[in-house]
Design an enzyme around this catalytic site. Structure first.
Site, PDB file in Angstrom:
ATOM      1  N   ASP A  94       0.850  -1.190   0.000  1.00 31.38           N
ATOM      2  CA  ASP A  94       0.000   0.000   0.000  1.00 31.38           C
ATOM      3  C   ASP A  94       0.892   1.247   0.000  1.00 31.38           C
ATOM      4  O   ASP A  94       1.890   1.288   0.718  1.00 31.38           O
ATOM      5  CB  ASP A  94      -0.907  -0.020   1.246  1.00 31.38           C
ATOM      6  CG  ASP A  94      -2.048   0.983   1.159  1.00 31.38           C
ATOM      7  OD1 ASP A  94      -1.777   2.196   1.026  1.00 31.38           O
ATOM      8  OD2 ASP A  94      -3.199   0.546   1.229  1.00 31.38           O
ATOM      9  N   ILE A  95       0.535   2.243  -0.791  1.00 31.43           N
ATOM     10  CA  ILE A  95       1.371   3.454  -0.833  1.00 31.43           C
ATOM     11  C   ILE A  95       1.135   4.360   0.378  1.00 31.43           C
ATOM     12  O   ILE A  95       1.893   5.301   0.604  1.00 31.43           O
ATOM     13  CB  ILE A  95       1.182   4.272  -2.138  1.00 31.43           C
ATOM     14  CG1 ILE A  95      -0.286   4.645  -2.353  1.00 31.43           C
ATOM     15  CG2 ILE A  95       1.752   3.513  -3.337  1.00 31.43           C
ATOM     16  CD1 ILE A  95      -0.468   5.673  -3.479  1.00 31.43           C
ATOM     17  N   GLY A 112     -15.419   2.470   3.783  1.00 32.67           N
ATOM     18  CA  GLY A 112     -14.101   3.058   3.613  1.00 32.67           C
ATOM     19  C   GLY A 112     -13.443   2.671   2.295  1.00 32.67           C
ATOM     20  O   GLY A 112     -12.244   2.905   2.113  1.00 32.67           O
ATOM     21  N   GLN A 113     -14.209   2.102   1.353  1.00 32.07           N
ATOM     22  CA  GLN A 113     -13.617   1.717   0.063  1.00 32.07           C
ATOM     23  C   GLN A 113     -13.368   2.963  -0.785  1.00 32.07           C
ATOM     24  O   GLN A 113     -14.277   3.771  -0.998  1.00 32.07           O
ATOM     25  CB  GLN A 113     -14.546   0.752  -0.686  1.00 32.07           C
ATOM     26  CG  GLN A 113     -13.886   0.200  -1.948  1.00 32.07           C
ATOM     27  CD  GLN A 113     -14.718  -0.863  -2.659  1.00 32.07           C
ATOM     28  OE1 GLN A 113     -15.882  -1.087  -2.326  1.00 32.07           O
ATOM     29  NE2 GLN A 113     -14.115  -1.513  -3.641  1.00 32.07           N
ATOM     30  N   HIS A 147     -10.177  -5.373  -3.007  1.00 30.92           N
ATOM     31  CA  HIS A 147      -8.831  -5.573  -2.467  1.00 30.92           C
ATOM     32  C   HIS A 147      -8.897  -5.838  -0.967  1.00 30.92           C
ATOM     33  O   HIS A 147      -9.616  -5.184  -0.230  1.00 30.92           O
ATOM     34  CB  HIS A 147      -7.917  -4.381  -2.762  1.00 30.92           C
ATOM     35  CG  HIS A 147      -8.446  -3.042  -2.332  1.00 30.92           C
ATOM     36  ND1 HIS A 147      -9.483  -2.394  -2.976  1.00 30.92           N
ATOM     37  CD2 HIS A 147      -8.072  -2.213  -1.327  1.00 30.92           C
ATOM     38  CE1 HIS A 147      -9.712  -1.230  -2.382  1.00 30.92           C
ATOM     39  NE2 HIS A 147      -8.880  -1.093  -1.366  1.00 30.92           N
ATOM     40  N   HIS A 184      -6.866  -5.683   2.528  1.00 33.13           N
ATOM     41  CA  HIS A 184      -5.736  -5.072   3.221  1.00 33.13           C
ATOM     42  C   HIS A 184      -5.170  -6.087   4.200  1.00 33.13           C
ATOM     43  O   HIS A 184      -5.912  -6.611   5.043  1.00 33.13           O
ATOM     44  CB  HIS A 184      -6.183  -3.848   4.030  1.00 33.13           C
ATOM     45  CG  HIS A 184      -6.674  -2.705   3.212  1.00 33.13           C
ATOM     46  ND1 HIS A 184      -5.871  -1.653   2.844  1.00 33.13           N
ATOM     47  CD2 HIS A 184      -7.894  -2.441   2.683  1.00 33.13           C
ATOM     48  CE1 HIS A 184      -6.576  -0.791   2.135  1.00 33.13           C
ATOM     49  NE2 HIS A 184      -7.807  -1.238   2.023  1.00 33.13           N
TER      50      HIS A 184
END
Lengths: 116, 116
Positions: free
Chosen positions: B32-33, B95-96, B102, B104
């Site tokens: 994750d960035i 919170g998408q 995906h 987390h």
């Protein structure tokens, strides 16, 4: 922990009480007794798996079914309209307190970031 | 959103850069960035699925594989020793923010409760 003293095995078999939401031959779902959102449901396999770490490749189909059942329960509770979060805790640092694999389905409010 | 302008489809195909962790014919995983923990990896299907809500019964096997790959990545990063959390956000209240399904994977610190 074996099945005999596992509280979630007891709930899935009906030996211990719970507010049941859904049941089929593989999956059981019930309301969390310490809800963290207006809707907070636990989705568990009837088969005793201590955690995701304890699963094997052959459990993939069951894991996929658990997620798909969670998706359908979210729809039943109208959570799909605004959104919801699924959480799977594995091990102590992950926040796992009952060592029978369970997904948390949370909805009915905004879920913040980071997720704990 | 279709595949053409989906950032995660672009990452999975190699058209956009990412710090890749894992890849097979069905699954892609990358860091994750905006990490929320010492280890924060995203696990996605190569097939474009907007969210769990958009999945169909036939996607169960893929969903199960995503979870099992996440479990294996957790082992690769030694997260299985102390624990980790998997989070799947569906829709805005969940919170998408990127509408390509995906998971987390978060670990390397204690994950608190409630999960957001």
């Amino acid at each position: 922990m074996n099945e005999g003293n596992c509280i979630f095995c007891r709930i899935a078999s009906g030996a211990s009480p719970a507010r049941k939401v859904y049941e089929d031959e593989d999956v059981f779902a019930f309301h969390d007794i310490h809800p963290q959102a207006p809707v907070h449901i636990l989705i568990i396999p009837k088969k005793h798996l201590a955690s995701l770490e304890e699963t094997e490749e052959a459990d993939q189909a069951l894991l996929g079914k658990l997620l798909y059942v969670a998706r359908n329960i979210a729809r039943d509770f109208e959570l799909h309209r605004n959104g919801y979060r699924l959480v799977l805790n594995t091990g102590r640092q992950g926040g796992q307190t009952v060592f029978h694999l369970h997904f948390h389905l949370l909805g009915g409010r905004y879920l913040y970031w980071p997720p704990g």
